[in-house]
Motif scaffolding. Structure first.
Motif, mmCIF file in Angstrom:
data_model
loop_
_atom_site.group_PDB
_atom_site.id
_atom_site.type_symbol
_atom_site.label_atom_id
_atom_site.label_comp_id
_atom_site.label_asym_id
_atom_site.label_seq_id
_atom_site.Cartn_x
_atom_site.Cartn_y
_atom_site.Cartn_z
ATOM 1 N N THR A 96 -43.798 -18.577 -21.681
ATOM 2 C CA THR A 96 -45.124 -18.677 -22.278
ATOM 3 C C THR A 96 -45.085 -19.562 -23.519
ATOM 4 O OG1 THR A 96 -45.717 -16.467 -21.460
ATOM 5 C CG2 THR A 96 -47.034 -17.348 -23.277
ATOM 6 N N ILE A 100 -46.772 -23.372 -24.025
ATOM 7 C CA ILE A 100 -47.709 -23.618 -25.124
ATOM 8 C C ILE A 100 -47.192 -24.735 -26.027
ATOM 9 C CG2 ILE A 100 -48.757 -22.609 -27.191
ATOM 10 C CD1 ILE A 100 -48.864 -19.927 -25.719
ATOM 11 N N ALA A 128 -54.314 -20.595 -26.071
ATOM 12 C CA ALA A 128 -54.205 -19.131 -26.018
ATOM 13 C C ALA A 128 -55.532 -18.485 -25.633
ATOM 14 C CB ALA A 128 -53.727 -18.610 -27.373
ATOM 15 N N ILE A 131 -56.167 -18.965 -21.893
ATOM 16 C CA ILE A 131 -55.308 -18.085 -21.092
ATOM 17 C C ILE A 131 -55.882 -16.669 -21.084
ATOM 18 C CG2 ILE A 131 -53.026 -17.006 -20.921
ATOM 19 C CD1 ILE A 131 -51.880 -19.565 -22.215
ATOM 20 N N ILE A 132 -56.336 -16.202 -22.242
ATOM 21 C CA ILE A 132 -56.919 -14.865 -22.338
ATOM 22 C C ILE A 132 -58.190 -14.765 -21.495
ATOM 23 C CG2 ILE A 132 -58.056 -13.254 -23.931
ATOM 24 C CD1 ILE A 132 -56.021 -14.189 -26.064
ATOM 25 N N VAL A 264 -52.870 -23.750 -18.649
ATOM 26 C CA VAL A 264 -53.497 -22.429 -18.507
ATOM 27 C C VAL A 264 -53.215 -21.821 -17.139
ATOM 28 C CG1 VAL A 264 -55.713 -21.209 -18.370
ATOM 29 C CG2 VAL A 264 -55.303 -22.863 -20.201
ATOM 30 N N THR A 267 -49.381 -20.833 -17.119
ATOM 31 C CA THR A 267 -48.970 -19.813 -18.079
ATOM 32 C C THR A 267 -49.632 -18.473 -17.797
ATOM 33 O OG1 THR A 267 -48.850 -21.612 -19.695
ATOM 34 C CG2 THR A 267 -48.605 -19.391 -20.536
ATOM 35 N N PHE A 268 -50.814 -18.504 -17.220
ATOM 36 C CA PHE A 268 -51.518 -17.276 -16.821
ATOM 37 C C PHE A 268 -50.620 -16.393 -15.950
ATOM 38 C CE2 PHE A 268 -53.689 -15.650 -13.001
ATOM 39 C CZ PHE A 268 -54.398 -14.590 -13.555
ATOM 40 N N VAL A 271 -47.816 -14.701 -18.014
ATOM 41 C CA VAL A 271 -48.310 -13.586 -18.830
ATOM 42 C C VAL A 271 -48.614 -12.371 -17.957
ATOM 43 C CG1 VAL A 271 -50.156 -12.813 -20.376
ATOM 44 C CG2 VAL A 271 -49.239 -15.131 -20.581
ATOM 45 N N SER A 291 -51.513 -7.779 -22.109
ATOM 46 C CA SER A 291 -51.492 -9.200 -21.761
ATOM 47 C C SER A 291 -51.880 -10.071 -22.951
ATOM 48 C CB SER A 291 -52.438 -9.477 -20.590
ATOM 49 O OG SER A 291 -52.051 -8.781 -19.435
ATOM 50 N N VAL A 295 -49.675 -13.008 -24.926
ATOM 51 C CA VAL A 295 -50.155 -14.361 -25.233
ATOM 52 C C VAL A 295 -49.979 -14.656 -26.718
ATOM 53 C CG1 VAL A 295 -52.137 -15.912 -25.269
ATOM 54 C CG2 VAL A 295 -51.811 -14.385 -23.322
ATOM 55 N N LEU A 299 -47.623 -17.448 -28.466
ATOM 56 C CA LEU A 299 -48.223 -18.438 -29.368
ATOM 57 C C LEU A 299 -47.479 -18.486 -30.700
ATOM 58 C CD1 LEU A 299 -50.488 -20.435 -30.066
ATOM 59 C CD2 LEU A 299 -51.905 -18.482 -30.746
#
Length: 395
Positions: A96, A100, A128, A131-132, A264, A267-268, A271, A291, A295, A299
């Protein structure tokens, strides 16, 4: 969800995972071989990584309805699942952060060229937050978003290929040395980085073979193209920095889109799987919150920890998970019973040591293939030495 929609969603999921700047940048490292040998190394490495590792690992997860790490229980027991969940959690948080970091660097390069602006804090926050958002949307919404984004990323990849052929030809050397065997190994290790994840996304299906096949093929197809773009970029134009190419390509905002959303969609998955591994260690009710914390942790690491060369990180992943799944595959597919858990742990540790020792010999098809078949054979032969009372049948 119908079978067709389920398989299409899985195809998009893994195609999105494969379309990343990390894959392109790794492909660029193969340039010293030239395009023909480099592409052959890419093809062989992806066939081994996807065909001999991702496909069977995804199948076991789908067949047993278990996550990738839970499927190791057949050979290592509950204690093994806890150990490997912890190791996998660490490497997923590391991935992750790496993704980033790469995105921040690339975004700063593009925005500096376009807008004369660069800020690592803001760029990291943008990644970030997106991704969230991916993590919080519903499954149906995620399917529709992925459908749009992945199609746009495929178009973006096509535009990049066009621009590479349009750019002036230059064969500037990047000053690196690369043997064919190490190039194959590098390709295998990139596929292997998904080995302890793939079962997380195939476990809920009623169609194990179809789901594992579409997952491994989708990643194979997308990653093959991304590696080839990186190789072609350096061998044809002499660019050794992907960001510099994007900054001078004339893509403008499209370049930022490619960087942001390719990061994204990849990396999703890291996570999500990190969250699943935490659940293997201890059950929590609020998975979405976990989750988001992951992230945020990735970061912060990306902001404060220098991550210069992730090639060694890939080799670490291969050294740990190649012997692990070699033992699992032999146990599940061939022996149909398991050696004592303690003996499998010893074989696993010996496999890790052997991986680094065998790296020195630079085998033409990579070290991983030697570990897979060599350790697998030793585990298989062990059953003829121990008394039958030491074995456990597996379901």
């Amino acid at each position: 969800m119908t079978e067709t929609k389920e398989l299409r969603g899985q195809f998009l999921l893994w195609l999105g995972a494969a379309i990343s700047i990390a894959e392109i940048m790794t492909g660029m490292l193969l340039a010293p071989l030239g395009f023909s040998k480099g592409f052959l190394a890419i093809l062989i490495g992806h066939l081994i990584g996807c065909g001999l590792f991702l496909l069977p690992a995804g199948y076991i997860g789908a067949k047993k309805h278990q996550t990738a790490i839970q499927s190791t229980k057949v050979a290592f027991g509950s204690t093994g699942v806890l150990l490997f969940s912890l190791i996998n959690l660490i490497q997923l948080i590391g991935w992750t952060a790496v993704m980033i970091v790469n995105a921040i660097s690339a975004m700063n390069g593009i925005s500096s060229s376009l807008l004369n602006f660069k800020n690592s804090i803001i760029m990291g926050l943008v990644i970030a937050i997106l991704i969230i958002i991916w993590l919080l949307v519903s499954e149906n919404s995620l399917y529709r978003i992925n459908l749009i984004v992945v199609n746009l990323l495929v178009i973006g990849a096509g535009i990049m290929i066009f621009l590479i052929f349009k750019a002036p030809v230059s064969h500037t050397s990047n000053g690196l040395n690369m043997t064919f065997g190490s190039a194959v190994e590098l390709n295998i290790t990139m596929a292997l980085s998904w080995l302890p994840l793939i079962g997380d996304y195939t476990k809920s299906t009623k169609h194990p073979l179809a789901m594992s096949t579409i997952s491994s093929f989708s990643y194979f197809f997308g990653s093959l193209i991304m590696f080839t773009i990186g190789l072609l970029l350096t061998t044809r134009t002499g660019f050794t920095d992907f960001t510099s190419f994007l900054a001078t390509s004339g893509l403008g905002i499209i370049a930022l889109f490619i960087i942001i959303f390719s990061t994204v969609t990849t990396t999703f998955l890291d996570v999500m799987s990190a969250t699943i591994n935490i659940q293997n260690i201890h059950s929590f009710k609020h998975m979405k919150l976990i989750s988001i914390i992951i992230v945020a942790l990735g970061l912060v690491i990306a902001w404060v920890v220098p991550i210069d060369n992730y090639q060694n990180f890939l080799y670490f992943i291969a050294s740990v998970f190649t012997p692990l799944y070699a033992i699992v595959f032999v146990t599940y597919f061939i022996m149909k019973k398991t050696l004592p858990y303690w003996l499998n742990i010893i074989w696993w540790l010996m496999g890790i040591i052997a991986y680094y020792q065998l790296q020195k010999f630079d085998f033409i098809f990579g070290t991983t293939i030697i570990i897979l078949f060599g350790l697998g054979l030793l585990v298989y032969l062990s059953q003829f030495i121990l008394p039958k009372s030491h074995f456990r049948n597996i379901k």
